[in-house]
Scaffold this active site. Structure first.
Site, PDB file in Angstrom:
ATOM      1  N   GLU B  60      56.165  70.696 118.613  1.00 30.05           N
ATOM      2  CA  GLU B  60      57.363  71.271 119.112  1.00 30.05           C
ATOM      3  C   GLU B  60      58.221  72.086 118.203  1.00 30.05           C
ATOM      4  O   GLU B  60      58.998  73.075 118.718  1.00 30.05           O
ATOM      5  CB  GLU B  60      58.369  69.974 119.620  1.00 30.05           C
ATOM      6  CG  GLU B  60      57.704  69.129 121.084  1.00 30.05           C
ATOM      7  CD  GLU B  60      56.378  68.444 120.443  1.00 30.05           C
ATOM      8  OE1 GLU B  60      56.322  68.105 119.605  1.00 30.05           O
ATOM      9  OE2 GLU B  60      55.789  67.894 121.437  1.00 30.05           O
ATOM     10  N   HIS B 129      60.189  57.324 124.883  1.00 30.71           N
ATOM     11  CA  HIS B 129      60.053  58.239 126.079  1.00 30.71           C
ATOM     12  C   HIS B 129      61.284  58.245 127.057  1.00 30.71           C
ATOM     13  O   HIS B 129      60.937  58.712 128.286  1.00 30.71           O
ATOM     14  CB  HIS B 129      58.860  58.322 126.674  1.00 30.71           C
ATOM     15  CG  HIS B 129      57.604  58.700 125.944  1.00 30.71           C
ATOM     16  ND1 HIS B 129      56.965  57.890 124.897  1.00 30.71           N
ATOM     17  CD2 HIS B 129      56.736  59.879 125.991  1.00 30.71           C
ATOM     18  CE1 HIS B 129      56.042  58.738 124.401  1.00 30.71           C
ATOM     19  NE2 HIS B 129      56.020  59.695 125.080  1.00 30.71           N
TER      20      HIS B 129
END
Lengths: 372, 325
Positions: B60, B129
């Site tokens: 990312e 998450h």
């Protein structure tokens, strides 16, 4: 001709005593003696005297500029961090000699030389260091954030490694927009251990397979990430070999030798421009100056080491070549005097310039312009 | 008006802008060949090709940084975070570069880009998450942060985001990708910095954004049964922030309950409460109540997860407190 140190054959650890890279380099003992031009195999470049004198002049302006900046810092007129390029002049001077209008340059915080070489006015660069409204970025960025996009300089970034992905994306854009530009992406040896380098180099290699990544990585290896030497920062001290992991070919150059840098730079910029694929140059260099102007330089390196490297001062090497070719010493002295005068004027300009207007605090946070 | 899902609304906005403007590209993990983990980008690779719909490795920081570089060169990249939880890997790029480069370059470089993906929890993804990052990203000058809840706003705000000259943090209601709603055709841009009054009322103002708004509408229905008239404000835009709509509502109702999935400390609800007390102190009949996520990393077990997020009863209890019932 220089030999290209390509991805193969892969170097393997041959003996525990020598370490994995001893067969090709002796980085742990790296010093002036081991980074001679002959190691690179570069043939002396033929430059006319006028061009050489011009480059010599530029290098002197950089050195004088950094000396003046150091003085300004010690006098308390320059704040924040100040990272000087003294000793590394041959690298950017050589590479940027092959800059074209469509190219983009991005570097970390040791960025004064890049700005000066690209044509930023020394007055504005010095005024930026002084935090003045007349500075290159209106006193908003300081030493670490020089931008002059009209001249190709896209910063000037302060977080080690953080600018590398930007440069790779810029290179993608240059091909997406169908220009012939390349990105010269400068990074220091300290940045190569950062994840940002590895993620970005991987993308560069990947996109370069399709001709979508004309990035020329210029690894300025001055052997110290701040105060930590390369062999204290990694077990794999052949830094440019790290590009192998990402399918990026590379070569080394003696970064103290302007002529060696020029020779490699001409070939490398041409290659990247033509292929749209990334390439890397590791320039072995040395900062004579401390890391930052307020550095404890003698804690991590010896006076003897600095003295040894000073013998291969990149400006001194050019000077020797010029004298050899019959240029009068008086001519060189004149150039040095002129360089100091340019910098004296820059200091005067910076000192006399007004502070930024207070309204500037809130400008350029957002682009308030029309939506596209 | 055509009806489409939240997911289709996002895709429609991106496809429309890609048709209109060649500088728009999309990057992210598995957005092309795979069609997107949440199928938001499904079909775009076939329509626009691999130079514009770019599958990236799982890195990312690298691809977000590269997109920033593209944006500086005048492209308009859209970065998909498979989920916003992964954006921590890219935080240095988003905050240190995207949010600031315009400033420290004195306006010489700009970053017209959108970073989008599902935000928030609710589907048992547990601690790493599950995050609601509105307050976190909302903290940094230089970023714009939005959180639409309806398919209508998902499309309209995505159109606005792609045309923005500034970096936009686009926090999608991940749990609502399949929800349907009416979406106008064409260029129905929804501006940033404008809250939406999702339901008008007179007795109490309920403030939320993202999927909490749907819960607040259900709460308002229940309160109506008790003859309490609740006004529901969907903030939509976290930064810039519509102070006016909020303050006008509180001046009318004199009471406010702010609801958020994120943790309370240093959060959007704290900011909302501060704005109300600064601008409508004399109009308040009760302290502003905050209903927030439990102060713990998100748990896995269904019952614990449900307990970790605001629920209807907690909001009703808070309403009762501000009404002194």
């Amino acid at each position: 001709m220089a030999t290209t140190k390509s991805q193969s054959p892969r170097r393997k650890a041959s003996s525990q005593d020598d370490g994995p890279v001893a067969a090709t380099k002796t980085r742990a003992k790296k010093g002036p003696g081991t980074s001679s031009p002959s190691r690179n195999g570069a043939a002396p470049l033929t430059l006319d005297t006028e061009t050489t004198l011009d480059l010599y002049r530029k290098m002197n302006v950089i050195r004088s500029f950094e000396d003046a900046a150091q003085r300004g810092f010690r006098q308390g007129k320059i704040g924040g961090y100040l990272h000087l390029y003294s000793g590394q002049e041959a690298v950017a001077t050589g590479l940027l000699s092959f800059y074209q209008d469509t190219d983009k340059i991005i570097t970390a915080y040791r960025d004064h030389a890049h700005a000066l070489l690209l044509g930023s006015h020394p007055n504005e660069v010095m005024a930026e260091l002084y935090g003045k409204g007349t500075g290159l970025v209106k006193g908003k960025g300081g030493s670490m954030h020089l931008f002059d996009v009209e001249n190709g300089l896209w910063g000037g970034y302060g977080i080690v490694g953080g600018h590398i992905p930007l440069g790779v994306g810029m290179a993608y854009a240059l091909r997406y927009q169908e220009t012939d530009g390349i990105v010269q992406l400068y990074l220091g040896d300290g940045a190569i251990h950062n994840g940002a380098f590895h993620e970005a180099a991987n993308l560069a290699g990947l996109w370069g397979r399709d001709g979508m990544n004309p990035t020329l990585f210029i690894l300025e290896n001055n052997n110290y990430g701040m105060g930590t030497s390369v062999d204290r920062a990694t077990a794999m001290t052949d830094l440019s070999a790290k590009f192998d992991s990402y399918g990026i070919e590379h070569e080394d150059v003696d970064g103290m030798d302007l002529f060696a840098v020029l020779e490699v730079a001409e070939r490398a910029t041409k290659r990247v421009r033509e292929t749209g694929a990334p390439y890397a140059i590791e320039a072995m260099t040395y900062r004579i100056a401390p890391h930052g102007a307020a550095d404890f330089l003698e804690r991590y390196r010896t006076k003897e080491e600095i003295a040894e490297w000073r013998k291969r001062d990149p400006i001194g090497l050019v000077e020797a070549r010029l004298l050899e070719s019959g240029v009068a010493e008086a001519t060189l002295d004149e150039i040095k005097t002129e360089a100091r005068a340019v910098v004296d004027e820059a200091v005067k300009f910076a000192e006399e310039s007004p502070d930024p207007a207070l309204e500037e605090l809130y400008t350029d946070v957002y682009d308030e312009g029309e939506r596209g | 008006m055509p009806v489409m899902t939240y997911r289709e609304a996002l895709r429609s906005a991106m496809a429309d802008e890609m048709e209109r403007d060649e500088s728009v590209v999309i990057l992210g993990e598995d957005i092309g060949v795979y069609g997107g983990t949440h199928l938001v980008t499904d079909g775009l690779l076939d329509r626009f090709g691999p130079k514009r719909v770019i599958d990236t490795p799982i890195a990312e920081g690298g691809f977000t940084g590269a997109a920033i570089g593209m944006a500086m060169m005048g492209m308009r990249p859209i970065v998909e975070m498979m989920t916003w939880n992964f954006s921590f890997q890219a935080v240095d790029q988003i905050i240190q570069n995207a949010a600031k480069v315009r400033y420290f370059s004195a306006g010489q470089a700009g970053v017209p880009m959108v970073i989008r993906g599902p935000n928030g929890g609710g589907v048992q993804l547990s601690a790493q998450h599950t995050h609601s990052l509105e307050g976190f990203y909302g903290h940094f000058p230089g970023l714009k942060v939005v959180s639409p809840v309806t398919p209508h706003d998902a499309k309209g705000m995505m159109l606005t985001a792609i045309r923005e000259p500034n970096p936009v943090i686009f926090l999608e209601a991940g749990a609502l990708y399949g929800t349907k709603g009416e979406v106008p055709e064409g260029e129905a841009l929804v501006p940033f910095g404008k809250a939406r009054i999702a339901r008008e009322g007179t007795d109490v103002t309920l403030v939320g954004y993202g999927r909490q708004v749907n819960m607040l509408l259900r709460v308002a229905d229940r309160l109506a049964e008790d003859e309490i008239s609740a006004e529901v404000i969907d903030l939509r835009s976290i930064r810039p922030f519509d102070e006016q709509t909020l303050v006008e509502s509180v001046r009318k109702t004199h009471r406010a309950v702010v609801v958020q999935e994120q943790w309370r400390w240093y959060s959007v609800a704290s900011e909302v409460a501060a704005i109300i007390q600064e601008q409508a102190f004399d109009d308040l009949d009760a302290p502003v109540e905050r209903v927030s996520g439990a102060e713990a990393p998100a748990p896995y077990a269904r019952n614990l997860e449900i307990a970790a997020f605001p629920n209807e009863q907690q909001v009703i209890d808070a309403v009762n407190r501000v009404l002194y019932r």
